[in-house]
Design a protein around this motif. Structure first.
Motif, PDB file in Angstrom:
ATOM      1  N   PHE A  23     -97.664 -30.466 -30.423  1.00 21.74           N
ATOM      2  CA  PHE A  23     -96.795 -31.018 -31.455  1.00 21.74           C
ATOM      3  C   PHE A  23     -97.242 -30.575 -32.848  1.00 21.74           C
ATOM      4  N   HIS A  24     -96.283 -30.105 -33.623  1.00 17.03           N
ATOM      5  CA  HIS A  24     -96.598 -29.718 -35.005  1.00 17.03           C
ATOM      6  C   HIS A  24     -95.363 -29.883 -35.866  1.00 17.03           C
ATOM      7  N   ALA A  25     -95.589 -30.287 -37.096  1.00 16.48           N
ATOM      8  CA  ALA A  25     -94.523 -30.341 -38.091  1.00 16.48           C
ATOM      9  C   ALA A  25     -94.700 -29.166 -39.036  1.00 16.48           C
ATOM     10  N   HIS A  26     -93.625 -28.408 -39.222  1.00 14.49           N
ATOM     11  CA  HIS A  26     -93.610 -27.375 -40.258  1.00 14.49           C
ATOM     12  C   HIS A  26     -93.298 -28.061 -41.586  1.00 14.49           C
ATOM     13  N   ILE A  27     -94.111 -27.855 -42.590  1.00 13.38           N
ATOM     14  CA  ILE A  27     -93.849 -28.330 -43.950  1.00 13.38           C
ATOM     15  C   ILE A  27     -93.512 -27.086 -44.764  1.00 13.38           C
ATOM     16  N   GLY A  67     -84.985 -26.113 -28.853  1.00 17.65           N
ATOM     17  CA  GLY A  67     -85.441 -26.347 -30.220  1.00 17.65           C
ATOM     18  C   GLY A  67     -86.234 -25.183 -30.795  1.00 17.65           C
ATOM     19  N   GLY A  68     -86.564 -24.224 -29.952  1.00 13.99           N
ATOM     20  CA  GLY A  68     -87.295 -23.050 -30.431  1.00 13.99           C
ATOM     21  C   GLY A  68     -88.789 -23.259 -30.532  1.00 13.99           C
ATOM     22  N   GLN A  69     -89.316 -24.274 -29.847  1.00 11.91           N
ATOM     23  CA  GLN A  69     -90.758 -24.511 -29.897  1.00 11.91           C
ATOM     24  C   GLN A  69     -91.481 -23.422 -29.108  1.00 11.91           C
ATOM     25  N   THR A  70     -92.418 -22.760 -29.778  1.00 18.30           N
ATOM     26  CA  THR A  70     -93.168 -21.681 -29.128  1.00 18.30           C
ATOM     27  C   THR A  70     -94.608 -22.063 -28.835  1.00 18.30           C
ATOM     28  N   VAL A  71     -95.146 -23.046 -29.546  1.00 15.38           N
ATOM     29  CA  VAL A  71     -96.524 -23.498 -29.306  1.00 15.38           C
ATOM     30  C   VAL A  71     -96.464 -24.934 -28.794  1.00 15.38           C
ATOM     31  N   PRO A  72     -96.882 -25.169 -27.543  1.00 15.78           N
ATOM     32  CA  PRO A  72     -96.732 -26.499 -26.939  1.00 15.78           C
ATOM     33  C   PRO A  72     -97.829 -27.469 -27.338  1.00 15.78           C
ATOM     34  N   ILE A 110    -103.941 -23.006 -28.405  1.00  8.29           N
ATOM     35  CA  ILE A 110    -104.344 -22.341 -29.648  1.00  8.29           C
ATOM     36  C   ILE A 110    -104.479 -23.345 -30.802  1.00  8.29           C
ATOM     37  N   PHE A 111    -103.612 -24.369 -30.858  1.00  9.46           N
ATOM     38  CA  PHE A 111    -103.715 -25.314 -31.972  1.00  9.46           C
ATOM     39  C   PHE A 111    -104.889 -26.274 -31.777  1.00  9.46           C
ATOM     40  N   CYS A 112    -105.216 -26.627 -30.532  1.00 10.83           N
ATOM     41  CA  CYS A 112    -106.449 -27.389 -30.293  1.00 10.83           C
ATOM     42  C   CYS A 112    -107.656 -26.580 -30.759  1.00 10.83           C
ATOM     43  N   HIS A 114    -102.134 -23.192 -43.007  1.00  5.74           N
ATOM     44  CA  HIS A 114    -101.016 -22.322 -43.356  1.00  5.74           C
ATOM     45  C   HIS A 114    -100.498 -21.604 -42.112  1.00  5.74           C
ATOM     46  N   ASP A 115     -99.165 -21.549 -41.983  1.00  3.73           N
ATOM     47  CA  ASP A 115     -98.551 -20.789 -40.895  1.00  3.73           C
ATOM     48  C   ASP A 115     -98.870 -19.302 -41.100  1.00  3.73           C
ATOM     49  N   VAL A 116     -99.204 -18.629 -40.002  1.00  4.31           N
ATOM     50  CA  VAL A 116     -99.573 -17.224 -40.064  1.00  4.31           C
ATOM     51  C   VAL A 116     -98.372 -16.334 -40.402  1.00  4.31           C
ATOM     52  N   ALA A 117     -97.171 -16.849 -40.187  1.00  5.57           N
ATOM     53  CA  ALA A 117     -95.955 -16.076 -40.478  1.00  5.57           C
ATOM     54  C   ALA A 117     -95.021 -16.926 -41.338  1.00  5.57           C
ATOM     55  N   VAL A 156     -89.533 -29.987 -36.907  1.00  7.71           N
ATOM     56  CA  VAL A 156     -90.314 -30.175 -35.679  1.00  7.71           C
ATOM     57  C   VAL A 156     -89.510 -29.574 -34.532  1.00  7.71           C
ATOM     58  N   ASN A 157     -89.731 -28.306 -34.254  1.00 10.61           N
ATOM     59  CA  ASN A 157     -89.071 -27.663 -33.131  1.00 10.61           C
ATOM     60  C   ASN A 157     -89.581 -28.303 -31.841  1.00 10.61           C
ATOM     61  N   THR A 158     -88.659 -28.659 -30.972  1.00 11.90           N
ATOM     62  CA  THR A 158     -89.027 -29.404 -29.762  1.00 11.90           C
ATOM     63  C   THR A 158     -88.349 -28.791 -28.547  1.00 11.90           C
TER      64      THR A 158
END
Ligand code: AMP
Length: 116
Positions: A99-103, A92-97, A4-6, A28-31, A86-88
């Protein structure tokens, strides 16, 4: 690649873009969990920090922190401060595989952020 991020970085799935350069894309994060909640991703598919090779890091990650400085300046949170997350992996709670940094910012954030 069914990522989805690609697809967001390629413009195939709509997102609220806040920044783009040769290597990175931010939206922007959707949630959102705070007044400002942006995701910064490399355009190249890298699943996580754990999956990133040294060669991928050298090729794809230069400019990562410069992008964060540009984005936070643009969004008016550079001076007040912000948090990078960076959930990993699973714990780590990473739901989208991809790599992404939440700001995250726009208000004073509590600490510690997580509880049992
Ligand atoms: P993580 O749990 O660290 O993998 O973070 C994934 C983040 O992606 C979550 O905060 C989601 O709200 C966000 N997210 C998932 N799908 C989308 C989307 N289509 N557009 C924007 N943000 C998304």
């Amino acid at each position: 690649m069914n990522c989805i991020f690609c697809q967001i970085a390629a413009g195939e799935i709509p997102a609220q873009k806040v920044y783009e350069d040769d290597r990175f894309f931010a939206f922007h994060d959707v949630a959102p969990t705070a007044p400002v909640h942006v995701l910064l991703i490399p355009k190249t598919h890298i699943a996580s920090i754990a999956a990133m090779t040294d060669a991928e890091e050298a090729a794809e990650m230069p400019g990562f922190f410069a992008a964060i400085r540009t984005i936070t300046r643009q969004l008016g949170i550079e001076e007040g401060g912000y948090r990078l997350v960076v959930n990993t992996g699973a714990d780590g709670g990473q739901t989208v595989p991809h790599f992404h940094a939440h700001i995250i910012g726009g208000k004073a954030l509590g600490w510690p952020p997580f509880h049992d």
